[in-house]
Each structure stands twice: as C-alpha cells, then as structure tokens.
Design an enzyme around this catalytic site. Sequence first.
Site, PDB file in Angstrom:
ATOM      1  N   SER A  27       0.785  -1.241   0.000  1.00 24.96           N
ATOM      2  CA  SER A  27       0.000   0.000   0.000  1.00 24.96           C
ATOM      3  C   SER A  27       0.818   1.293   0.000  1.00 24.96           C
ATOM      4  CB  SER A  27      -0.926  -0.002   1.229  1.00 24.96           C
ATOM      5  OG  SER A  27      -0.159   0.143   2.412  1.00 24.96           O
ATOM      6  N   THR A  74       1.435  -8.911  -5.500  1.00 22.50           N
ATOM      7  CA  THR A  74       0.276  -8.984  -4.583  1.00 22.50           C
ATOM      8  C   THR A  74      -0.952  -8.278  -5.161  1.00 22.50           C
ATOM      9  OG1 THR A  74       1.477  -9.300  -2.525  1.00 22.50           O
ATOM     10  CG2 THR A  74      -0.594  -8.087  -2.368  1.00 22.50           C
ATOM     11  N   THR A 119      -8.406   2.586  -4.207  1.00 25.04           N
ATOM     12  CA  THR A 119      -7.900   3.903  -3.835  1.00 25.04           C
ATOM     13  C   THR A 119      -8.295   4.976  -4.841  1.00 25.04           C
ATOM     14  OG1 THR A 119      -5.832   5.127  -3.583  1.00 25.04           O
ATOM     15  CG2 THR A 119      -5.744   3.223  -5.018  1.00 25.04           C
ATOM     16  N   ASP A 120      -8.329   6.219  -4.370  1.00 25.89           N
ATOM     17  CA  ASP A 120      -8.578   7.335  -5.303  1.00 25.89           C
ATOM     18  C   ASP A 120      -7.373   7.582  -6.210  1.00 25.89           C
ATOM     19  OD1 ASP A 120      -6.844   8.437  -3.407  1.00 25.89           O
ATOM     20  OD2 ASP A 120      -8.081  10.193  -2.971  1.00 25.89           O
ATOM     21  N   GLU A 121      -6.209   7.006  -5.854  1.00 26.90           N
ATOM     22  CA  GLU A 121      -5.003   7.273  -6.660  1.00 26.90           C
ATOM     23  C   GLU A 121      -5.106   6.715  -8.074  1.00 26.90           C
ATOM     24  OE1 GLU A 121      -1.197   6.909  -4.888  1.00 26.90           O
ATOM     25  OE2 GLU A 121      -1.878   7.660  -2.957  1.00 26.90           O
ATOM     26  N   TYR A 126       2.418   1.878  -7.546  1.00 28.04           N
ATOM     27  CA  TYR A 126       1.339   1.463  -6.636  1.00 28.04           C
ATOM     28  C   TYR A 126      -0.025   1.703  -7.276  1.00 28.04           C
ATOM     29  CZ  TYR A 126      -2.246   2.091  -3.057  1.00 28.04           C
ATOM     30  OH  TYR A 126      -3.427   2.033  -2.353  1.00 28.04           O
ATOM     31  N   LYS A 174      -3.003  -0.920  -8.461  1.00 25.91           N
ATOM     32  CA  LYS A 174      -4.378  -0.913  -7.943  1.00 25.91           C
ATOM     33  C   LYS A 174      -5.374  -0.710  -9.100  1.00 25.91           C
ATOM     34  CE  LYS A 174      -5.677  -1.087  -4.214  1.00 25.91           C
ATOM     35  NZ  LYS A 174      -6.022  -2.230  -3.326  1.00 25.91           N
ATOM     36  N   LEU A 207       2.438   9.457   6.036  1.00 24.04           N
ATOM     37  CA  LEU A 207       2.722  10.830   6.483  1.00 24.04           C
ATOM     38  C   LEU A 207       2.395  11.091   7.960  1.00 24.04           C
ATOM     39  CD1 LEU A 207       3.575  13.755   5.623  1.00 24.04           C
ATOM     40  CD2 LEU A 207       1.142  14.201   5.348  1.00 24.04           C
TER      41      LEU A 207
END
Length: 362
Positions: free
Chosen positions: A84, A99, A133-135, A159, A163, A199
């Site tokens: 993640s 993964t 995720t929003d990414e 990443y 996703k 963060l």
Amino acid sequence: MKILITGGAGFIGSAVIRHLIQKTQDQVVNVDKLTYAANLDSLGGTSRSDRYAFEQVDICDRAALEQVFTRHSPDAVMHLAAESHVDRSIDGPAAFIETNIVGTYSLLEVAKTYWLGLDAEHKSTFRFHHVSTDEVYGDLAGTDALFTESTAYAPSSPYSASKASSDHLVRAWQRTYGLPTLITNCSNNYGPCQFPEKLIPLMILNALEAKPLPLYGKGDQVRDWLHVEDHARALCRVLSLGQVGETYNIGGLNEKQNLDVIHSICELLEELVPDNRQSRASGNLQGFSGLITRVQDRPGHDLRYAIDASKIQRELGWVPEESFESGLRKTVQWYLDNPAWIARVKSGAYQQWIDSQYGGRL
Ligand code: NAD
Ligand code: DAU
C-alpha cells in the site's frame, strides 16, 4: 454473515474487523500473509472473539486460498490485502505487481469457482468487495475538479497502476463471469494503528524522537483525509447495501496541504506533550515545527486528490462522523498512549527501510 477479509492485520483491515466484531453479529475470517505492514496487535481484544478466525495465507497462493474457502464457506469477501505504500512501490515495484495484480487475480479465480458451486440462494447473496484507492484517477493538479466514479483512470505511480489493474480485473470478472462484485475507491486514511511509513504517523513519531520531519518538495500537495473508522463504516455499508457491479467513491471532504497537516500535528504535540525533553535537548527551541525539513520530492508526485462522495451519501446514506480536527487529535493521542504497539512495528525490517530511505534524503 461470515465475511472473509484479506489484509485484516493491516491498518484499514484491522479497523474493519474491530468494527464488525464490536458492532455486528457477523463472523470474520482474516486472511493475511503478515508482511512488514501487518500487526495482529491492531485487532486488540476482537481477535479473542469466537466469531473471529485467522488464516496466515498469501493471496497469491491459490491452493491455500481454496482450502480457506472450503474450510470457512464465506458469504462475502472484503479484499483489502495489498502492498500500500507509494514510496516503496517506486523503490521496488515487484511486490506490488505480485500482490496487487497477481494476488487479486488468484483471489478472483478462487472466489469465482467457489461462487459457481454455491446453491442458488447463497449464489445470489454472495458479494466480492474490492477495496481500492482514489489514486487510480491520477492527479487533479491545476483544477478544482473532484474525482467521481466516472473519472477516467490515469494512475501515476507503480502502486496506483497496480491498484488500477486490480480494479479492472474485478470489473472484468463481474461483466464476463457474473461474479457479484463491488468496488470502492477511497481517499487518504489516518487514525490508530497506521504503519509509521505514512505521512501522519511518521510525523508524530519522528517529532517525539526529535528527528527531522521530511517534507517532500514544497509540501503544497493536497490530500483528502478520512478517519479510518469512517472508512470502515462506509465499507460495511457498501457490502450490505451496495448495488452489484457499482463503484462507490469514499472521501472525507477534508482537503489539506501536506505542510498544513504537519503544522497541525506539531501544534497538537505542543499542547499534548508540552515538556518533550528529547526535542528540547536536541536544541529544537522553535518547537516541533522546527524539525520540518524539506527533502527531495517523490518522483511523479501527484499534486492533488479530492473525492466527490455524493453517490455513497445519496444512495447508501453514509456520511463521515469525524472532522479532521477531532480525528487528528484522537490519532495523536492514540500514538502517545500506545508505545508497545509502536515498539513492535518499529523493530527490524522497518528500521532498516527507514534508514535506507531517509539516510539518502536528509
Ligand atoms: P496496509 O499496508 O496497512 O495493510 C495491508 C495488509 O495486507 C497487511 O496486513 C499485509 O500483511 C497484507 N498483505 C500484503 N500482501 C499480502 C498478500 N500477498 N497476501 C495476504 N496478505 C497480504 O494497508 P492499508 O493502508 O490498510 O490498505 C488496505 C487496502 O486499502 C489496500 O488495498 C489499499 O490499497 C487500500 N486503500 C488504502 C488507503 C490508505 O490511505 N491507507 C486509502 C484507500 C485505499
Ligand atoms: O489516496 C489514497 C492513498 O493514500 C492510498 O491508496 C495509499 O495506500 C496510502 O499510502 C496513501 O498514499 P499517499 O502517497 O497519499 O500517502 P503518504 O502518507 O505516503 O503521503 C501523503 C502525502 O505526504 C504525499 O503527498 C507524500 C507526502 N509525504 C509523505 C511522507 C511519508 C511527505 O511529504 N513526507 C513523508 O515523509
């Protein structure tokens, strides 16, 4: 209902399990490989419930997954297991491909075979909920737009690309094979039990040890923060009420620049730990914010994410309960109150990675 949860020893998965065991009568099977990011301590007393079972399994291992499905006969899957962390995906994408893409594929295949073998009633109520995720939507730099469920995918990092790939696989297994899937795409989570490479916990723990607070670039990047327990509530609502084949965006309506988040953490620490001796001893007389240190920016760093969560609010009646101010205060307090949890995650592999990561940047 018996829910098979992958990644239940991680940050969000453990919050979902705590919610399910404490607030519902559902049974939970936690399927987790226990990577560096896992910590079974995050489950607290819920892991002693007779409605909880644990299987240490890698989602890439199809044979082991088949045994888990046969042994537990789940009514639903909530798929959270993933690599993640964006920075790690830049340093070493292989585990993310393995993964997040191959693992999701193997889980879909095992779930599909299992689902096809169910009787008509269980077949119609079975759900496969993929947590994303929003990414995947990429960067909103230079606009004041929000991500909606129909925003085009444009992932920037290894990443987010992994996703995005997994989202597409899930969508394809629904459209092609009829597997009853749901997808959620959520913004940045924060709260208790988050691994301190992300963060907010990294800043809290570094500040307490009077270590530099590494700010990537100018710190003007914007993230939309959501308390993990609000995310857990949203996921459970989507699982029980969401329409098969649909996607739901989940966000906190809390757009903040990174530098402002770090200053808020420093201010809370000034209030909650007024006599931090370690910090004063290192000559840090400006308080915790004096530790903020600009470092080289993250390659490909997305400038802004922001979620339009109106669909889940309108259709499923979910709204976040925690404001960023109340949630951040509780989070800082949680890290102050849980030194044993911190000691456990800060051993071995974690410390080596932190040293290699920041050794070169600071
Ligand atoms: P995390 O890194 O804290 O936990 C991941 C968990 O998955 C760990 O317990 C780990 O052991 C397990 N895992 C990893 N590889 C595995 C494998 N091959 N087989 C079985 N288990 C494996 O992650 P998180 O922050 O809790 O995120 C959970 C999910 O939510 C992920 O899919 C992530 O993409 C998504 N998500 C996270 C955020 C966020 O802000 N953290 C936001 C939106 C979506
Ligand atoms: O948006 C959802 C995503 O949020 C999830 O899908 C990811 O799993 C999760 O890790 C998170 O990704 P981010 O990259 O946004 O989170 P991170 O905590 O790593 O970084 C948040 C912001 O802070 C980002 O702009 C980078 C910056 N940052 C991060 C660290 C660790 C710093 O400035 N300094 C740091 O030391």
